[in-house]
Enzyme design. Sequence first.
Site, PDB file in Angstrom:
ATOM      1  CG  HIS A  35      -6.640  -5.345   1.730  1.00  0.00           C
ATOM      2  ND1 HIS A  35      -6.077  -6.226   2.634  1.00  0.00           N
ATOM      3  CD2 HIS A  35      -7.850  -4.997   2.226  1.00  0.00           C
ATOM      4  CE1 HIS A  35      -6.926  -6.400   3.656  1.00  0.00           C
ATOM      5  NE2 HIS A  35      -8.006  -5.656   3.433  1.00  0.00           N
ATOM      6  CG  HIS A  74      -1.986  -1.017   1.210  1.00  0.00           C
ATOM      7  ND1 HIS A  74      -2.828  -1.224   0.137  1.00  0.00           N
ATOM      8  CD2 HIS A  74      -2.335  -1.953   2.144  1.00  0.00           C
ATOM      9  CE1 HIS A  74      -3.645  -2.243   0.412  1.00  0.00           C
ATOM     10  NE2 HIS A  74      -3.357  -2.701   1.611  1.00  0.00           N
ATOM     11  CG  ASP A  83      -5.169 -10.017   3.213  1.00  0.00           C
ATOM     12  OD1 ASP A  83      -4.939 -10.509   2.084  1.00  0.00           O
ATOM     13  OD2 ASP A  83      -4.777  -8.883   3.545  1.00  0.00           O
ATOM     14  CG  ASP A  91      -2.973  -8.366   0.582  1.00  0.00           C
ATOM     15  OD1 ASP A  91      -2.248  -8.707   1.543  1.00  0.00           O
ATOM     16  OD2 ASP A  91      -3.993  -7.649   0.715  1.00  0.00           O
TER      17      ASP A  91
HETATM   18 ZN   LIG Z   1      -4.215  -7.164   2.636  1.00  0.00          ZN
END
Ligand SMILES: [Zn+2]
Length: 287
Positions: free
Chosen positions: A152, A114, A230, A150
């Site tokens: 996200h 991120h 995740d 991931d």
């Molecule tokens: Zn994540």
Amino acid sequence: MKIINDERCVNYRQPGHPERPTRISRTLERLRGQAELPITWAKPLPADETSILRAHSAGMVARLGEAHNFDADTPYLPEIGEHARRSVGSALAALESARAGEKVFSLMRPPGHHATREQSMGFCYLNSVAIAALEALATGTKRVAVYDFDVHHGNGTEAILLDVPGAAFFSIHQFPCYPGTGAADVGNNCFNFPVAPRTPAKQYRTIFSKALEGLKRFKPDLVAVSAGFDAYARDPLAQGTLEAEDFFWLGETLRELGVPLFSLLEGGYSRDLPELVLAYVKGVAGK
Ligand SMILES: [Zn+2]
């Protein structure tokens, strides 16, 4: 299988934060306590400023030493800059191992995908995978692909690699979800594969495969994997449906590309993270 780790990565914490030291300490215990998959252990390389500054601004790197929080999820903690640098160094060591033909996984925290050029965010301080991808391009690799599974969206990696010649980014992630980006492709080299919350695992695998088809068409010489766990069915941070066998399948499928490959840990916040990492690295190793 080579695992890269520096145990000092468990030496920072914010009480109650899901990105916690036991993610690594329990995974280390699990990997050391098993005999099915032979493991060699290695340490991170030093991460020099030249490598880091390909991906981040000097101001952003200096900000790591300033004692105030980066955002609500991303606290300032003592020596966090050093921790982030070791995580980068581990990704660089993984890059070197992949080039030497080894199967390799960087088991470190903090995660990185991120973090943008200008901003630490979303538990991430320095973008290890983007730094390693740019390092690869600066040191002889012609075409590098980042595959990010991931749950996200890897917004930071996308922002850093956007339209960089020789780089391509493939992200498969839940949408809508944090950080809110990743609904569509961006630029000429960032390909996003949004997955609706609670999409069944079988369908999720189909989307992983679709992203891999795109990656194959790019014909990379090297693949860097942002390995987040995740999207697991019992992860507390998202609404994925994957099980350990799906992460094994992912590892196996990536190995079958037949391209030098390295993976680094991004997210994964369930108690079962050690099993998921083990399943994935078994897939990568072909065990
Ligand atoms: Zn994540």
